[in-house]
Design a protein around this motif. Structure first.
Motif, PDB file in Angstrom:
ATOM      1  N   ALA A 215       0.728  -1.220   0.025  1.00 22.54           N
ATOM      2  CA  ALA A 215      -0.067   0.035   0.029  1.00 22.54           C
ATOM      3  C   ALA A 215       0.888   1.255   0.021  1.00 22.54           C
ATOM      4  N   GLU A 216       1.963   1.200   0.897  1.00 25.74           N
ATOM      5  CA  GLU A 216       2.677   2.375   0.825  1.00 25.74           C
ATOM      6  C   GLU A 216       3.701   2.688  -0.471  1.00 25.74           C
ATOM      7  N   ALA A 217       3.976   1.336  -1.054  1.00 23.45           N
ATOM      8  CA  ALA A 217       4.556   1.441  -2.292  1.00 23.45           C
ATOM      9  C   ALA A 217       3.823   2.249  -3.367  1.00 23.45           C
ATOM     10  N   LEU A 218       2.340   1.755  -3.404  1.00 30.16           N
ATOM     11  CA  LEU A 218       1.595   2.139  -4.565  1.00 30.16           C
ATOM     12  C   LEU A 218       1.147   3.686  -4.515  1.00 30.16           C
ATOM     13  N   HIS A 219       1.223   4.403  -3.240  1.00 26.69           N
ATOM     14  CA  HIS A 219       0.823   5.782  -3.233  1.00 26.69           C
ATOM     15  C   HIS A 219       1.395   6.544  -4.089  1.00 26.69           C
ATOM     16  N   PRO A 220       2.510   6.503  -4.852  1.00 30.73           N
ATOM     17  CA  PRO A 220       2.909   7.491  -5.883  1.00 30.73           C
ATOM     18  C   PRO A 220       1.980   7.157  -6.945  1.00 30.73           C
ATOM     19  N   PHE A 221       1.524   6.273  -7.418  1.00 31.96           N
ATOM     20  CA  PHE A 221       0.674   5.944  -8.404  1.00 31.96           C
ATOM     21  C   PHE A 221      -0.746   6.106  -8.355  1.00 31.96           C
ATOM     22  N   GLU A 222      -1.179   6.482  -7.161  1.00 32.83           N
ATOM     23  CA  GLU A 222      -2.761   6.880  -7.125  1.00 32.83           C
ATOM     24  C   GLU A 222      -3.005   8.171  -7.896  1.00 32.83           C
ATOM     25  N   ARG A 223      -4.284   8.144  -8.421  1.00 33.10           N
ATOM     26  CA  ARG A 223      -4.773   9.172  -9.067  1.00 33.10           C
ATOM     27  C   ARG A 223      -5.594   9.932  -8.252  1.00 33.10           C
ATOM     28  N   SER A 224      -6.161  11.151  -8.692  1.00 31.12           N
ATOM     29  CA  SER A 224      -6.766  11.980  -7.723  1.00 31.12           C
ATOM     30  C   SER A 224      -8.230  11.420  -7.421  1.00 31.12           C
ATOM     31  N   ASP A 225      -8.746  10.492  -8.134  1.00 32.84           N
ATOM     32  CA  ASP A 225      -9.868   9.620  -7.803  1.00 32.84           C
ATOM     33  C   ASP A 225      -9.769   8.462  -6.862  1.00 32.84           C
ATOM     34  N   GLY A 226      -8.519   8.174  -6.642  1.00 35.30           N
ATOM     35  CA  GLY A 226      -8.310   7.118  -5.858  1.00 35.30           C
ATOM     36  C   GLY A 226      -7.744   5.970  -6.555  1.00 35.30           C
ATOM     37  N   ALA A 227      -7.961   6.026  -7.908  1.00 31.84           N
ATOM     38  CA  ALA A 227      -7.541   4.898  -8.832  1.00 31.84           C
ATOM     39  C   ALA A 227      -6.159   4.679  -8.833  1.00 31.84           C
ATOM     40  N   VAL A 228      -5.477   3.395  -9.084  1.00 29.86           N
ATOM     41  CA  VAL A 228      -4.054   3.192  -9.060  1.00 29.86           C
ATOM     42  C   VAL A 228      -4.032   2.700 -10.691  1.00 29.86           C
ATOM     43  N   TRP A 229      -2.720   3.299 -11.193  1.00 31.84           N
ATOM     44  CA  TRP A 229      -2.607   3.012 -12.538  1.00 31.84           C
ATOM     45  C   TRP A 229      -0.840   2.614 -12.798  1.00 31.84           C
ATOM     46  N   LEU A 230      -0.759   1.544 -13.196  1.00 33.21           N
ATOM     47  CA  LEU A 230       0.695   0.931 -13.350  1.00 33.21           C
ATOM     48  C   LEU A 230       0.769   0.431 -14.529  1.00 33.21           C
ATOM     49  N   PRO A 231       1.344   1.484 -15.571  1.00 27.73           N
ATOM     50  CA  PRO A 231       1.742   0.920 -17.017  1.00 27.73           C
ATOM     51  C   PRO A 231       2.792  -0.159 -17.050  1.00 27.73           C
ATOM     52  N   ASN A 232       2.708  -1.074 -18.285  1.00 27.16           N
ATOM     53  CA  ASN A 232       3.768  -1.947 -18.352  1.00 27.16           C
ATOM     54  C   ASN A 232       3.767  -2.372 -19.893  1.00 27.16           C
ATOM     55  N   ILE A 233       4.835  -2.701 -20.128  1.00 24.07           N
ATOM     56  CA  ILE A 233       4.986  -3.511 -21.518  1.00 24.07           C
ATOM     57  C   ILE A 233       5.201  -4.901 -21.396  1.00 24.07           C
ATOM     58  N   PHE A 234       4.563  -5.669 -22.146  1.00 25.71           N
ATOM     59  CA  PHE A 234       5.084  -7.257 -22.170  1.00 25.71           C
ATOM     60  C   PHE A 234       5.402  -7.707 -23.318  1.00 25.71           C
ATOM     61  N   ARG A 235       6.490  -8.387 -23.517  1.00 29.19           N
ATOM     62  CA  ARG A 235       6.906  -9.070 -24.831  1.00 29.19           C
ATOM     63  C   ARG A 235       6.760 -10.441 -24.672  1.00 29.19           C
ATOM     64  N   TYR A 236       6.534 -10.663 -25.816  1.00 29.95           N
ATOM     65  CA  TYR A 236       5.950 -12.296 -26.238  1.00 29.95           C
ATOM     66  C   TYR A 236       6.948 -12.640 -27.459  1.00 29.95           C
ATOM     67  N   VAL A 237       7.196 -13.945 -27.627  1.00 26.96           N
ATOM     68  CA  VAL A 237       7.829 -14.468 -29.002  1.00 26.96           C
ATOM     69  C   VAL A 237       7.215 -15.764 -29.355  1.00 26.96           C
ATOM     70  N   ILE A 238       7.137 -15.807 -30.487  1.00 23.96           N
ATOM     71  CA  ILE A 238       6.394 -17.048 -31.224  1.00 23.96           C
ATOM     72  C   ILE A 238       7.494 -18.014 -31.798  1.00 23.96           C
ATOM     73  N   ALA A 239       7.579 -19.191 -31.541  1.00 23.01           N
ATOM     74  CA  ALA A 239       8.525 -20.286 -32.128  1.00 23.01           C
ATOM     75  C   ALA A 239       7.423 -21.406 -32.565  1.00 23.01           C
ATOM     76  N   ARG A 240       8.445 -22.025 -33.494  1.00 20.96           N
ATOM     77  CA  ARG A 240       7.690 -23.398 -33.922  1.00 20.96           C
ATOM     78  C   ARG A 240       8.343 -24.657 -33.422  1.00 20.96           C
ATOM     79  N   VAL A 241       7.614 -25.666 -33.644  1.00 19.10           N
ATOM     80  CA  VAL A 241       7.877 -27.226 -33.232  1.00 19.10           C
ATOM     81  C   VAL A 241       8.621 -27.905 -34.563  1.00 19.10           C
ATOM     82  N   ASP A 242       9.860 -27.987 -34.751  1.00 19.80           N
ATOM     83  CA  ASP A 242      10.349 -28.679 -35.834  1.00 19.80           C
ATOM     84  C   ASP A 242      10.055 -30.213 -35.882  1.00 19.80           C
TER      85      ASP A 242
END
Length: 242
Positions: A215-242
């Motif tokens: 809860a303490e770590a999240l306070h910097p990410f609180e918005r004025s309406d109380g919501a919490v917003w944590l942007p992230n990027i995920f990476r995926y790779v596609i491979a094939r079975v030979d």
């Protein structure tokens, strides 16, 4: 194994709060693979089954693998086929067209690969660059991005493309954010593992301390309406079975 009450609560927080945060990732992968009617998918570490439901909504036949009994029980409540361990090699039955292993342990990936047909797709995913992901910093510096390309090479798969997806973690308030993040099992103060989608049961005393710290770590990410917003990027790779 019967889930403990604590494990059941954690699993429900995952199902009700957290797992939807990865919907952009699931949808991007399904679009890339053109998942549709007649496709057979195997979802490794499928949690409470949301990725299976999304695949089924496109007409695919999806089976899950989930080691955690509480999450597996919730997935089965959704009338999904979810196994405790990867299935045996296909034999006479039709093999799977795709394996979705969004954050696999190498041993689990190796156990599941024999069920995938030759030429079938294997999708691996994990956190993107550290500077583009908010959640790891909130969780005390972890989890570290996994080298997906090295995992593909070690598994003897053929690379077939990759992509990045914006997956913001948005919560109505700090309490929801704390419950959702603890359900991932990633927070070390809660006794969780370092897997990206694995929740481990923890003792109540640990839970109280972890909730306060998060809860303490999240306070910097609180918005004025109380919501919490944590942007992230995920990476995926596609491979094939030979």
């Amino acid at each position: 194994m019967t889930p403990t009450p604590t494990a059941t609560l954690v699993a429900r927080d995952w199902a009700e709060i957290q797992e939807r945060m990865l919907v952009p990732l699931y949808e991007a992968v399904y679009d890339r693979l053109e998942v549709g009617p007649g496709d057979r998918l195997l979802g490794l570490d499928c949690g409470a089954g949301l990725p299976l439901l999304l695949a089924a909504g496109r007409g695919a036949v999806a089976t899950g693998v989930e080691a955690d009994p509480a999450r597996r029980a919730l997935a089965r409540e959704r009338l999904l086929e979810v196994l405790a361990a990867p299935p045996e090699p296909a034999g006479r039955s039709r093999p799977y067209d795709a394996l979705l292993a969004f954050s696999p342990a190498p041993a689990a990936l190796a156990a599941a690969l024999p069920a995938v047909r030759r030429g079938g797709a294997v999708v691996l995913a994990g956190w993107g660059p550290a500077e583009r992901c908010t959640v790891p910093s909130v969780l005390g510096g972890g989890p570290a991005p996994r080298d997906l390309d090295a995992l593909v090479e070690r598994a003897g798969l053929r690379p077939d493309g990759s992509g990045r997806v914006f997956c913001p973690f948005g919560y109505a308030d700090v309490d929801s954010a704390v419950r959702g993040l603890l359900s991932t099992g990633l927070y070390p103060g809660a006794g969780g593992s370092t897997g990206a989608a694995c929740a481990a049961p923890f003792e109540p005393a640990d839970s109280v301390l972890a909730e306060k710290e998060l809860a303490e770590a999240l306070h910097p990410f609180e918005r004025s309406d109380g919501a919490v917003w944590l942007p992230n990027i995920f990476r995926y790779v596609i491979a094939r079975v030979d």
